[in-house]
Design a protein around this motif. Structure first.
Motif, mmCIF file in Angstrom:
data_model
loop_
_atom_site.group_PDB
_atom_site.id
_atom_site.type_symbol
_atom_site.label_atom_id
_atom_site.label_comp_id
_atom_site.label_asym_id
_atom_site.label_seq_id
_atom_site.Cartn_x
_atom_site.Cartn_y
_atom_site.Cartn_z
ATOM 1 N N ALA A 1 0.853 -1.178 0.000
ATOM 2 C CA ALA A 1 0.000 0.000 0.000
ATOM 3 C C ALA A 1 0.897 1.239 0.000
ATOM 4 O O ALA A 1 2.066 1.174 0.382
ATOM 5 N N HIS A 2 0.343 2.353 -0.420
ATOM 6 C CA HIS A 2 1.138 3.574 -0.566
ATOM 7 C C HIS A 2 0.939 4.522 0.614
ATOM 8 O O HIS A 2 -0.141 4.603 1.201
ATOM 9 N N ALA A 3 2.008 5.237 0.940
ATOM 10 C CA ALA A 3 1.995 6.211 2.031
ATOM 11 C C ALA A 3 2.195 7.611 1.452
ATOM 12 O O ALA A 3 2.861 7.782 0.426
ATOM 13 N N TYR A 4 1.661 8.608 2.154
ATOM 14 C CA TYR A 4 1.656 9.977 1.625
ATOM 15 C C TYR A 4 2.092 10.976 2.692
ATOM 16 O O TYR A 4 2.001 10.718 3.892
ATOM 17 N N TYR A 5 2.558 12.113 2.195
ATOM 18 C CA TYR A 5 3.018 13.169 3.092
ATOM 19 C C TYR A 5 2.534 14.511 2.573
ATOM 20 O O TYR A 5 2.645 14.816 1.377
ATOM 21 N N LYS A 6 1.996 15.318 3.484
ATOM 22 C CA LYS A 6 1.487 16.649 3.153
ATOM 23 C C LYS A 6 2.409 17.692 3.770
ATOM 24 O O LYS A 6 2.690 17.641 4.971
ATOM 25 N N TYR A 7 2.876 18.643 2.952
ATOM 26 C CA TYR A 7 3.821 19.640 3.449
ATOM 27 C C TYR A 7 3.587 20.966 2.745
ATOM 28 O O TYR A 7 2.955 21.034 1.683
ATOM 29 N N GLU A 8 4.123 22.006 3.340
ATOM 30 C CA GLU A 8 3.946 23.345 2.793
ATOM 31 C C GLU A 8 5.163 23.744 1.966
ATOM 32 O O GLU A 8 6.303 23.591 2.402
ATOM 33 N N ASP A 9 4.899 24.263 0.781
ATOM 34 C CA ASP A 9 5.961 24.712 -0.126
ATOM 35 C C ASP A 9 5.539 26.038 -0.733
ATOM 36 O O ASP A 9 4.558 26.101 -1.483
ATOM 37 N N ALA A 10 6.273 27.099 -0.398
ATOM 38 C CA ALA A 10 5.990 28.442 -0.917
ATOM 39 C C ALA A 10 4.541 28.847 -0.665
ATOM 40 O O ALA A 10 3.861 29.406 -1.531
ATOM 41 N N GLY A 11 4.063 28.542 0.531
ATOM 42 C CA GLY A 11 2.720 28.935 0.905
ATOM 43 C C GLY A 11 1.612 28.020 0.411
ATOM 44 O O GLY A 11 0.441 28.246 0.719
ATOM 45 N N GLN A 12 1.954 26.977 -0.331
ATOM 46 C CA GLN A 12 0.968 26.042 -0.859
ATOM 47 C C GLN A 12 1.189 24.663 -0.243
ATOM 48 O O GLN A 12 2.329 24.227 -0.078
ATOM 49 N N TRP A 13 0.092 23.975 0.069
ATOM 50 C CA TRP A 13 0.195 22.630 0.621
ATOM 51 C C TRP A 13 0.211 21.602 -0.491
ATOM 52 O O TRP A 13 -0.625 21.630 -1.393
ATOM 53 N N GLN A 14 1.215 20.723 -0.429
ATOM 54 C CA GLN A 14 1.397 19.678 -1.430
ATOM 55 C C GLN A 14 1.263 18.313 -0.758
ATOM 56 O O GLN A 14 1.673 18.136 0.386
ATOM 57 N N THR A 15 0.718 17.342 -1.492
ATOM 58 C CA THR A 15 0.643 15.960 -1.010
ATOM 59 C C THR A 15 1.376 15.062 -1.986
ATOM 60 O O THR A 15 1.060 15.068 -3.182
ATOM 61 N N ILE A 16 2.365 14.314 -1.506
ATOM 62 C CA ILE A 16 3.168 13.464 -2.371
ATOM 63 C C ILE A 16 3.204 12.040 -1.840
ATOM 64 O O ILE A 16 2.991 11.796 -0.653
ATOM 65 N N ASP A 17 3.475 11.100 -2.723
ATOM 66 C CA ASP A 17 3.658 9.695 -2.365
ATOM 67 C C ASP A 17 5.080 9.523 -1.825
ATOM 68 O O ASP A 17 6.048 9.823 -2.519
ATOM 69 N N VAL A 18 5.191 9.045 -0.585
ATOM 70 C CA VAL A 18 6.512 8.867 0.024
ATOM 71 C C VAL A 18 6.784 7.393 0.326
ATOM 72 O O VAL A 18 7.605 7.060 1.191
ATOM 73 N N SER A 19 6.114 6.497 -0.396
ATOM 74 C CA SER A 19 6.376 5.067 -0.216
ATOM 75 C C SER A 19 7.842 4.768 -0.494
ATOM 76 O O SER A 19 8.457 3.950 0.193
#
Length: 394
Positions: free
Chosen positions: A248-266
């Motif tokens: 299964a895949h894992a994800y991470y939400k973080y702030e970049d230049a004032g915008q929130w991004q969600t990426i796959d960190v598997s």
């Protein structure tokens, strides 16, 4: 690690609405293997409904072996998590490391209450720090990911959250590099006078294993635990970012230049946590490991007793022994725990003292900065799932 300590490595479940928006729909749980356990199926689905992306769980008890899964394997897709999937097990790794050190104690090659510096003379360690203190987190050694000191002062370590970690997540750290960095920082307290969860302790335990045996940690792990128990799906990935299918895949939400991004960190390089939590495993392998450990197949009885005996400095109620936690289940007496987590993956591993009941689970979710992730869903899952597995909801 326990619910509160897990947040040192896993930064709470992300806002449930995010997962709901990104999922195309949460399906009913898998057709389960083993006896029908409506209580467990309900618990899995309610865990997903609380904001987790996916879950797989295995329970062994007097009713037989039950295996189930619920949720989504990937955000935005309907396919469910594999019931036999691989996952990053986080601090459940520490139980394996502790067993390896204690086997060396059983062989007379290491003294549990000897100075750790006797085995690692080149690191300049405080000679008051014993091998036992490393395994029970009473050494006072600085945690590689940073420490908060009394009064609120924060001493940073290596990046492990936010954009700094995202940009750095494929960087390779050598275990000795992590150890030397941590040992160059001020200790949290004098050795043996307090308790503080520090991944550095298990990086040092890994180096001790290699120094004493003269072979690599990976080879010793295979020779002493994985090979004899037939744990074919458990690996120490070192600096490799790969995780084999199915998973299964894992994800991470973080702030970049004032915008929130969600990426796959598997995929990530787990060398940042090293033997503090780098292992990849499955619920079947973890269940087999716990059954062997609690059944007395890996350690002599006196050393197993040491492993599950909570420390006494300063508060034995913390329940941490040597690589394991000890808790009151509320229904079947004492249970042993080896929980863990890294970004987007959470692991629950619990067993009764005799190994007669064992639960292993992996949860996937959208990990996030602590300021943007409520703790309620995490706390409920870490309490609810073991309660259902061991107490039938009591």
């Amino acid at each position: 690690m326990g619910t509160t300590r897990m947040r040192r490595v896993v930064r709470q479940v992300a806002v449930a609405a995010l997962a709901t928006t990104l999922l195309t729909g949460v399906a009913e749980s898998h057709a389960d293997a083993g006896p029908d356990r409506a209580d467990l199926r309900k618990a899995l689905q309610e865990t997903i409904d609380s904001g987790f992306t996916g879950i797989q769980m295995r329970v062994r008890d007097q009713q037989g072996e039950w295996v189930g899964a619920a949720g989504a394997r990937e955000l935005g897709k309907a396919e469910q998590p594999p019931k036999d999937g691989k996952f990053r097990a986080g601090s459940a790794t520490k139980a394996f490391v502790a067993v390896m050190v204690l086997r060396l104690v059983a062989e007379g090659k290491v003294g549990l209450d000897a100075a750790a510096a006797d085995y690692l003379p080149d690191l300049g360690m405080d000679r008051r720090i014993t091998v036992r203190m490393l395994l029970q987190h009473t050494s006072g050694i600085f945690n590689t990911t940073g420490e908060y000191f009394p009064g609120g002062r924060y001493e940073p370590g290596i990046p492990w959250e936010g954009k700094a970690w995202v940009d750095n997540r494929f960087h390779t750290y050598a275990p000795e590099e992590l150890a030397r960095m941590a040992l160059s920082k001020p200790p949290r307290f004098a050795p043996g006078t307090d308790w503080n969860y520090s991944n550095t302790n298990y990086v040092l335990a890994r180096l001790l294993i290699e120094k004493v045996t003269g072979s690599s940690y990976v080879d010793e792990l295979q020779r002493r635990i994985l090979g004899p128990l037939g744990l074919r799906d458990t690996v120490a990935p070192e600096a490799s970012p790969e995780i084999a299918e199915p998973h299964a895949h894992a994800y991470y939400k973080y702030e970049d230049a004032g915008q929130w991004q969600t990426i796959d960190v598997s995929r990530q390089n787990p060398s940042w946590v090293s033997q503090g939590g780098d292992m990849i495993s499955t619920t079947e392998d973890l269940s087999n490991f716990f059954a062997a450990l609690l059944g007395g197949k890996l350690l002599p009885a006196p050393l197993l007793a040491e492993m599950i005996k909570p420390h006494s400095t300063p508060d034995p109620a913390m329940g941490y022994g040597l690589g394991l936690e000890v808790r009151d289940s509320g229904c079947v007496g004492t249970v042993v725990a080896a929980d863990g987590g890294v970004q987007g993956y959470g692991t629950l591993l619990r067993g009764t003292l005799d190994g007669g009941k064992i639960m292993a689970a992996s949860l996937t979710f959208v990990d996030a900065d602590v300021a943007h992730a409520p703790v309620q869903a995490e706390q409920q899952a870490w309490q609810r799932l073991p309660r259902e597995a061991f107490c039938g909801g009591q």
